[in-house]
Design a protein around this motif. Structure first.
Motif, PDB file in Angstrom:
ATOM      1  N   MET A   1      49.595  -5.658  21.064  1.00  0.00           N
ATOM      2  CA  MET A   1      50.245  -4.383  21.328  1.00  0.00           C
ATOM      3  C   MET A   1      50.069  -3.391  20.183  1.00  0.00           C
ATOM      4  SD  MET A   1      53.753  -5.508  23.283  1.00  0.00           S
ATOM      5  CE  MET A   1      54.045  -3.788  23.763  1.00  0.00           C
ATOM      6  N   ASP A   2      49.460  -3.840  19.091  1.00  0.00           N
ATOM      7  CA  ASP A   2      49.266  -2.962  17.937  1.00  0.00           C
ATOM      8  C   ASP A   2      47.910  -3.270  17.308  1.00  0.00           C
ATOM      9  OD1 ASP A   2      49.772  -1.062  15.985  1.00  0.00           O
ATOM     10  OD2 ASP A   2      50.876  -2.457  14.694  1.00  0.00           O
ATOM     11  N   LEU A   3      46.850  -3.087  18.092  1.00  0.00           N
ATOM     12  CA  LEU A   3      45.509  -3.403  17.616  1.00  0.00           C
ATOM     13  C   LEU A   3      45.043  -2.391  16.575  1.00  0.00           C
ATOM     14  CD1 LEU A   3      43.817  -4.289  21.022  1.00  0.00           C
ATOM     15  CD2 LEU A   3      44.418  -5.890  19.194  1.00  0.00           C
ATOM     16  N   PRO A   4      44.320  -2.845  15.547  1.00  0.00           N
ATOM     17  CA  PRO A   4      43.775  -1.919  14.553  1.00  0.00           C
ATOM     18  C   PRO A   4      42.762  -0.972  15.190  1.00  0.00           C
ATOM     19  CG  PRO A   4      43.648  -4.207  13.797  1.00  0.00           C
ATOM     20  CD  PRO A   4      44.000  -4.245  15.247  1.00  0.00           C
ATOM     21  N   SER A   5      42.608   0.193  14.602  1.00  0.00           N
ATOM     22  CA  SER A   5      41.588   1.117  15.084  1.00  0.00           C
ATOM     23  C   SER A   5      40.211   0.601  14.700  1.00  0.00           C
ATOM     24  CB  SER A   5      41.808   2.510  14.484  1.00  0.00           C
ATOM     25  OG  SER A   5      41.716   2.448  13.063  1.00  0.00           O
ATOM     26  N   GLY A   6      39.186   1.106  15.372  1.00  0.00           N
ATOM     27  CA  GLY A   6      37.842   0.666  15.086  1.00  0.00           C
ATOM     28  C   GLY A   6      37.625  -0.779  15.490  1.00  0.00           C
ATOM     29  N   CYS A   7      36.952  -1.538  14.643  1.00  0.00           N
ATOM     30  CA  CYS A   7      36.744  -2.956  14.890  1.00  0.00           C
ATOM     31  C   CYS A   7      38.047  -3.702  14.643  1.00  0.00           C
ATOM     32  CB  CYS A   7      35.642  -3.492  13.976  1.00  0.00           C
ATOM     33  SG  CYS A   7      35.424  -5.291  14.076  1.00  0.00           S
ATOM     34  N   SER A   8      38.511  -4.462  15.629  1.00  0.00           N
ATOM     35  CA  SER A   8      39.805  -5.148  15.498  1.00  0.00           C
ATOM     36  C   SER A   8      39.801  -6.192  14.405  1.00  0.00           C
ATOM     37  CB  SER A   8      40.177  -5.810  16.832  1.00  0.00           C
ATOM     38  OG  SER A   8      40.313  -4.853  17.856  1.00  0.00           O
ATOM     39  N   PHE A   9      38.621  -6.649  13.997  1.00  0.00           N
ATOM     40  CA  PHE A   9      38.539  -7.705  12.990  1.00  0.00           C
ATOM     41  C   PHE A   9      38.526  -7.174  11.560  1.00  0.00           C
ATOM     42  CE2 PHE A   9      35.838 -10.883  10.645  1.00  0.00           C
ATOM     43  CZ  PHE A   9      36.788 -11.898  10.626  1.00  0.00           C
ATOM     44  N   HIS A  10      38.367  -5.874  11.391  1.00  0.00           N
ATOM     45  CA  HIS A  10      38.112  -5.366  10.039  1.00  0.00           C
ATOM     46  C   HIS A  10      39.220  -5.664   9.023  1.00  0.00           C
ATOM     47  CE1 HIS A  10      40.539  -1.660  10.930  1.00  0.00           C
ATOM     48  NE2 HIS A  10      40.683  -1.655   9.617  1.00  0.00           N
ATOM     49  N   PRO A  11      40.535  -5.750   9.396  1.00  0.00           N
ATOM     50  CA  PRO A  11      41.528  -6.071   8.361  1.00  0.00           C
ATOM     51  C   PRO A  11      41.348  -7.468   7.759  1.00  0.00           C
ATOM     52  CG  PRO A  11      42.589  -5.075  10.279  1.00  0.00           C
ATOM     53  CD  PRO A  11      41.198  -5.413  10.686  1.00  0.00           C
ATOM     54  N   ARG A  12      40.691  -8.390   8.460  1.00  0.00           N
ATOM     55  CA  ARG A  12      40.496  -9.751   7.963  1.00  0.00           C
ATOM     56  C   ARG A  12      39.059  -9.999   7.523  1.00  0.00           C
ATOM     57  NH1 ARG A  12      42.240 -13.648  12.649  1.00  0.00           N
ATOM     58  NH2 ARG A  12      42.397 -15.179  10.969  1.00  0.00           N
ATOM     59  N   CYS A  13      38.195  -9.043   7.716  1.00  0.00           N
ATOM     60  CA  CYS A  13      36.763  -9.259   7.522  1.00  0.00           C
ATOM     61  C   CYS A  13      36.386  -9.209   6.035  1.00  0.00           C
ATOM     62  CB  CYS A  13      35.970  -8.208   8.289  1.00  0.00           C
ATOM     63  SG  CYS A  13      34.180  -8.418   8.138  1.00  0.00           S
ATOM     64  N   PRO A  14      35.709 -10.256   5.505  1.00  0.00           N
ATOM     65  CA  PRO A  14      35.287 -10.240   4.107  1.00  0.00           C
ATOM     66  C   PRO A  14      34.098  -9.325   3.846  1.00  0.00           C
ATOM     67  CG  PRO A  14      34.489 -12.229   5.175  1.00  0.00           C
ATOM     68  CD  PRO A  14      35.353 -11.520   6.186  1.00  0.00           C
ATOM     69  N   ALA A  15      33.474  -8.823   4.904  1.00  0.00           N
ATOM     70  CA  ALA A  15      32.293  -7.976   4.747  1.00  0.00           C
ATOM     71  C   ALA A  15      32.519  -6.582   5.319  1.00  0.00           C
ATOM     72  CB  ALA A  15      31.096  -8.634   5.414  1.00  0.00           C
ATOM     73  N   ALA A  16      33.781  -6.163   5.476  1.00  0.00           N
ATOM     74  CA  ALA A  16      34.086  -4.883   6.122  1.00  0.00           C
ATOM     75  C   ALA A  16      33.554  -3.705   5.319  1.00  0.00           C
ATOM     76  CB  ALA A  16      35.595  -4.754   6.309  1.00  0.00           C
ATOM     77  N   LEU A  17      33.024  -2.724   6.024  1.00  0.00           N
ATOM     78  CA  LEU A  17      32.566  -1.470   5.446  1.00  0.00           C
ATOM     79  C   LEU A  17      33.556  -0.367   5.806  1.00  0.00           C
ATOM     80  CD1 LEU A  17      28.782  -1.759   6.397  1.00  0.00           C
ATOM     81  CD2 LEU A  17      29.857  -2.312   4.202  1.00  0.00           C
ATOM     82  N   PRO A  18      33.518   0.773   5.120  1.00  0.00           N
ATOM     83  CA  PRO A  18      34.490   1.844   5.423  1.00  0.00           C
ATOM     84  C   PRO A  18      34.502   2.272   6.880  1.00  0.00           C
ATOM     85  CG  PRO A  18      33.355   2.308   3.361  1.00  0.00           C
ATOM     86  CD  PRO A  18      32.683   1.108   3.949  1.00  0.00           C
ATOM     87  N   GLU A  19      33.320   2.319   7.517  1.00  0.00           N
ATOM     88  CA  GLU A  19      33.272   2.782   8.903  1.00  0.00           C
ATOM     89  C   GLU A  19      33.842   1.781   9.896  1.00  0.00           C
ATOM     90  OE1 GLU A  19      28.959   1.598   7.815  1.00  0.00           O
ATOM     91  OE2 GLU A  19      30.733   2.427   6.833  1.00  0.00           O
ATOM     92  N   CYS A  20      34.079   0.538   9.463  1.00  0.00           N
ATOM     93  CA  CYS A  20      34.597  -0.471  10.385  1.00  0.00           C
ATOM     94  C   CYS A  20      35.995  -0.115  10.886  1.00  0.00           C
ATOM     95  CB  CYS A  20      34.631  -1.837   9.707  1.00  0.00           C
ATOM     96  SG  CYS A  20      32.996  -2.489   9.284  1.00  0.00           S
ATOM     97  N   SER A  21      36.734   0.680  10.130  1.00  0.00           N
ATOM     98  CA  SER A  21      38.088   1.056  10.551  1.00  0.00           C
ATOM     99  C   SER A  21      38.092   2.189  11.559  1.00  0.00           C
ATOM    100  CB  SER A  21      38.922   1.451   9.333  1.00  0.00           C
ATOM    101  OG  SER A  21      38.359   2.582   8.689  1.00  0.00           O
ATOM    102  N   THR A  22      36.924   2.791  11.800  1.00  0.00           N
ATOM    103  CA  THR A  22      36.878   3.920  12.735  1.00  0.00           C
ATOM    104  C   THR A  22      35.901   3.715  13.885  1.00  0.00           C
ATOM    105  OG1 THR A  22      35.217   5.020  11.357  1.00  0.00           O
ATOM    106  CG2 THR A  22      37.531   5.588  10.963  1.00  0.00           C
ATOM    107  N   ALA A  23      34.899   2.844  13.714  1.00  0.00           N
ATOM    108  CA  ALA A  23      33.859   2.668  14.729  1.00  0.00           C
ATOM    109  C   ALA A  23      34.080   1.359  15.477  1.00  0.00           C
ATOM    110  CB  ALA A  23      32.471   2.687  14.090  1.00  0.00           C
TER     111      ALA A  23
END
Length: 363
Positions: free
Chosen positions: A275-297
């Motif tokens: 009910m409160d999914l992150p924006s962009g890629c849903s995995f990015h808050p836990r992702c060890p390889a997340a890039l800045p755009e992962c929170s929006t794309a």
């Protein structure tokens, strides 16, 4: 023989709507085995129940589920009853709870045969004995009640029930849950042999990638209700391109491997609240390889160097596909393997910040 087109399942509860499956599209050929993996809460069992319209009344389903070209979601009730067990059957998670404790095992296996008019009472008894022997149980076990069987025996009974009407498709939802490793190996070998002997199509659901890789030709990995990677089992298990798939594979240490014993890998945190999914890629808050755009794309499935292998990650690019080493971190940009980074797309006031990157548009 089976095709899912943009399948979406939402549960209606007092607090609002819970998206359990979000826009899943998959296809299964006749005689093929497809494994679906993911953590608890990723939407695997909801997807399995949706295939034969077994979801509760508070579930809202959209999209298409084409079984031999016919949409299960629009079937009249009589047609749906004819399809269940005869065309497609399911091995439920937790055989002890799926079996009726006050009826004998043989009567429960015979029930679909009698309901579908495929056998007389006398013929059904003979068929039950044959089915029990096919799954490695003596015919006299048909007179037993479920509490008189071990966990592995109950699971074999569920498989016999699924095979009773000779369907073309079997959906196995966590068929080895709570079984010890020896019985698990026996059940998996039984499933493999039945598929080969009968030419069945199989959808097998599990959180264990190694079990699926040993049983299925293709894998689909789900996270937060979406498919984040799909492809041949060897590629997904041994050369995962999505950090979540890599984390699932690394979560199972190899017996006799000192490196995995001394430095066990895993994935911190918990799956997001639906009910409160992150924006962009849903995995990015836990992702060890997340890039800045992962929170929006919100990235769609991209093809890798193998067109059969796709992953929903900005680290995967149609022209340059960096490999994820064990542990989930992306390669150092200086190694020449990192993809070009994408700037967050501007958005107008009042519109969602998240955008969707589709395969036909380079990230």
């Amino acid at each position: 023989m089976l095709e899912l087109r943009d399948l979406t399942v939402t549960y209606r509860i007092a607090a609002g709507e819970v998206p359990a499956v979000r826009g899943v599209s998959l296809a299964l050929a006749r005689g093929e085995a497809l494994g679906i993996a993911g953590e608890s809460g990723s939407g695997k069992s909801t997807l399995a129940m949706a295939l034969l319209r077994l979801l509760p009344r508070d579930a809202r389903v959209s999209g298409e589920i084409l079984l031999d070209g016919e949409d299960v979601l629009t079937m009249p009730w009589g047609r749906l009853r004819a399809v269940r067990w005869a065309s497609a059957s399911i091995v439920f998670q937790g055989a002890h709870h799926a079996l009726n404790p006050v009826h004998r095992i043989g009567d429960q296996i015979a029930e679909p045969l009698l309901v579908h008019g495929l056998a007389s009472p006398a013929e059904s008894r003979r068929k039950v004995a044959e089915l029990l022997e096919q799954v490695g149980l003596p015919a006299w076990r048909g007179r037993s009640y479920s509490h008189e069987l071990s966990g592995g025996q109950r699971q074999r009974v569920m498989i016999a029930m699924a095979l009773a009407c000779e369907p073309h498709l079997i959906v196995a939802d966590e068929p080895t849950t709570a079984l010890d490793v020896m019985i698990q190996a026996q059940v998996l070998e039984l499933i493999r042999s039945l598929i080969a002997r009968r030419g069945l199509s199989l959808i097998m659901i599990s959180h264990d990638l190694s079990v699926l890789a040993a049983t299925c030709e293709r894998l689909a990995v789900m996270y937060a209700g979406r498919v984040v990677e799909t492809g041949p089992s060897g590629a997904v298990f041994g050369d995962a391109r999505h950090p979540y798939s890599r984390a699932l594979a690394d979560a199972f240490p190899l017996v006799g491997d000192p490196a995995s014993r001394r430095a066990p890998r895993g994935l911190g945190g918990d799956p997001p609240d639906p009910m409160d999914l992150p924006s962009g890629c849903s995995f990015h808050p836990r992702c060890p390889a997340a890039l800045p755009e992962c929170s929006t794309a919100a990235v769609e499935l991209w093809p890798t160097t193998d067109p059969r292998h796709t992953a929903a990650c900005v680290l995967v690019h149609p022209e340059t596909t960096p490999r994820l080493p064990h542990g989930g971190a992306a390669e150092d940009p200086g190694s020449g393997g990192a993809p070009p980074q994408q700037e967050p797309a501007p958005h107008a006031p009042g519109t969602p910040a998240s955008t969707t990157v589709r395969p036909e548009v380079a990230p």
